[in-house]
Design a protein around this motif. Structure first.
Motif, PDB file in Angstrom:
ATOM      1  N   GLU A 171     -59.438   8.527  63.021  1.00 23.27           N
ATOM      2  CA  GLU A 171     -59.204   7.249  62.444  1.00 23.27           C
ATOM      3  C   GLU A 171     -57.851   7.143  61.582  1.00 23.27           C
ATOM      4  O   GLU A 171     -57.074   6.127  61.662  1.00 23.27           O
ATOM      5  N   ALA A 172     -57.797   7.904  60.839  1.00 20.88           N
ATOM      6  CA  ALA A 172     -56.668   8.118  59.889  1.00 20.88           C
ATOM      7  C   ALA A 172     -55.559   8.260  60.811  1.00 20.88           C
ATOM      8  O   ALA A 172     -54.313   7.279  60.221  1.00 20.88           O
ATOM      9  N   MET A 173     -55.316   8.850  61.818  1.00 20.49           N
ATOM     10  CA  MET A 173     -54.146   9.144  62.596  1.00 20.49           C
ATOM     11  C   MET A 173     -53.745   7.887  63.442  1.00 20.49           C
ATOM     12  O   MET A 173     -52.540   7.358  63.434  1.00 20.49           O
ATOM     13  N   LEU A 174     -54.764   7.000  63.890  1.00 20.82           N
ATOM     14  CA  LEU A 174     -54.590   5.916  64.691  1.00 20.82           C
ATOM     15  C   LEU A 174     -54.310   4.543  63.732  1.00 20.82           C
ATOM     16  O   LEU A 174     -53.486   3.937  64.067  1.00 20.82           O
ATOM     17  N   ASP A 175     -54.658   4.846  62.598  1.00 21.79           N
ATOM     18  CA  ASP A 175     -54.588   3.678  61.565  1.00 21.79           C
ATOM     19  C   ASP A 175     -53.177   3.942  60.858  1.00 21.79           C
ATOM     20  O   ASP A 175     -52.629   2.708  60.449  1.00 21.79           O
ATOM     21  N   ASN A 176     -52.561   4.815  61.064  1.00 21.83           N
ATOM     22  CA  ASN A 176     -51.170   5.183  60.395  1.00 21.83           C
ATOM     23  C   ASN A 176     -50.131   4.837  61.584  1.00 21.83           C
ATOM     24  O   ASN A 176     -49.893   5.684  62.510  1.00 21.83           O
TER      25      ASN A 176
END
Length: 428
Positions: free
Chosen positions: A191-196
């Motif tokens: 989630e963090a990678m896709l939101d970044n």
């Protein structure tokens, strides 16, 4: 069938490609099979804990499927029809709709693909890219989705990928649940990678995952993780593709591996035991709103196997008309867990993997797992390894294996494991 003891095995070495693999682990010429038992050309019998890599969930030569197929052939029934309308196709679709889709409230269309699981996966990622206008696909570490180039690009294993000969692009691999250790939340990482916006991950067309990783070591994703991935796909406008080629058709306990989870896959590639009889047959289930290809935009000569329609219909009616088969799978799965735990207890650091009738023991390294499987074969049990380093002894017995034979097979496996563990201990 007459047993032929005159077969010269040198023909395989002389004429068959070096790429052959399973025969190198099972040095016998198999001649016939029934239920969960294989017979070689010398008449020796073997209990089958491989089941065609889960292509024979209902065992070998089920008598009802065999009778229906023989009747179809003897009656000059259609053998090949491209994707034309046929009576066997209509009967299969009606049965699949009635026994599988309708009880689950699923309105998916059935797309016939080429006859292998890889064909169904290729169709899914191709369609996802078309409907989203995006090219990047999210796959996961240790995943296996097939050996054709598109499916291989989703696959994590470096040995398999090394056979491609060309760059395998268009895919971002994210960590599967548990792949970075039990204390690492891989869903949060994804989630963090896709939101970044600066992570370097392009907007995805689809997420592709197995809920139990068949070739990747039998890691089984939790319901929370799977539902989290589904929410993440929806959040980012990506399609959710659940590869149920090996984990489906009862292998993990119910018809689909996601039964009981709060997800609605956009596409579901299926193959292996779909035919019920070991015949080549694959299809993709797709939500109606995504069924946007023009006629023949995705084509192929062998889209749908008419003989497989005949046997698959019988399999659905025989095993999925009520919950009796599902209950039987659950009973055997509990026996399997207990039997595998006894084996794990013999080997320091070993642990169980998988769920349902798709379980195994991670013994820590490929040498030991390979030795256990080889010793089991010497004792009359056909079984293989799984995992990135072949470190998992993997049980894929037919779901229909009689309980006495199933327990005896687990006993043989335990004896093989004990012998190999003692040899390993003595060497140390």
């Amino acid at each position: 069938m007459t047993t032929d003891t005159s077969i010269d095995k040198t023909i395989f070495e002389r004429r068959e490609s070096q790429v052959r693999s399973y025969c190198r682990s099972f040095d016998a010429v198999f001649d016939r099979a029934t239920g969960s038992t294989l017979f070689d050309a010398q008449g020796n019998s073997y209990t089958d804990f491989l089941a065609g890599c889960s292509s024979l969930n209902y065992g070998h030569n089920d008598p009802d499927m065999k009778a229906a197929l023989i009747a179809h052939i003897e009656g000059d029934g259609i053998a090949h029809a491209l994707d034309m309308y046929t009576s066997p196709k209509a009967e299969f679709l009606e049965t699949f709709e009635r026994l599988v889709l309708a009880p689950r409230g699923m309105d998916h269309r059935v797309m016939m693909t080429g006859p292998t699981g890889a064909n169904a996966v290729e169709a899914a990622i191709k369609l996802a890219r078309k409907v989203t206008g995006r090219t990047n696909v999210i796959a996961f570490t240790n995943g296996f989705h097939g050996m054709t180039l598109g499916a291989l690009s989703l696959t994590g294993n470096s040995g398999k990928r090394g056979g491609a000969g060309v760059p395998l692009s268009g895919v971002t691999h994210l960590p599967y649940e548990g792949s970075l250790g039990e204390d690492v939340d891989t869903l949060a990482i994804a989630e963090a990678m896709l939101d970044n916006g600066s992570s370097g991950i392009d907007a995805p067309a689809a997420f592709v995952l197995e809920l139990v990783q068949g070739e990747g070591g039998l890691t089984a994703a939790s319901r929370d993780w799977v539902e989290g991935i589904a929410r993440l796909a929806e959040k980012h406008g990506a399609k959710l593709i659940v590869d149920d080629i090996q984990a489906g058709v009862g292998r993990t306990g119910s018809f689909f591996s996601f039964d009981g989870m709060d997800i609605e896959p956009d596409m579901i590639p299926m193959a292996k035991s779909l035919s019920g009889f070991g015949l080549p047959f694959a299809m993709m289930l797709v939500k109606p709103e995504l069924d946007v290809w023009k006629p023949a935009e995705h084509n192929g000569t062998f889209r749908g196997n008419t003989h497989a329609f005949v046997t698959a219909k019988v399999a659905l009616e025989k095993f999925w008309s009520d919950d009796a088969f599902k209950d039987e799978i659950a009973e055997k799965a509990a026996v399997l867990t207990e039997g595998l735990q006894r084996i794990a207890d013999m080997i320091p650091g070993a642990g169980l993997k998988g769920r349902g009738m798709m379980q195994g023991v991670d013994v820590g390294n490929g040498d030991l797992a390979g030795a256990i499987c080889a010793e089991a074969f010497a004792r009359g049990l056909v079984i293989e390894t799984s995992g990135a380093e072949d470190e998992v002894v993997k049980v894929l017995a037919p779901l229909t294996t009689p309980m006495d034979q199933f327990k005896a097979g687990l006993g043989t496996l335990a004896e093989a494991a004990r012998s190999c563990a003692e040899t390993k201990l003595a060497a140390e």
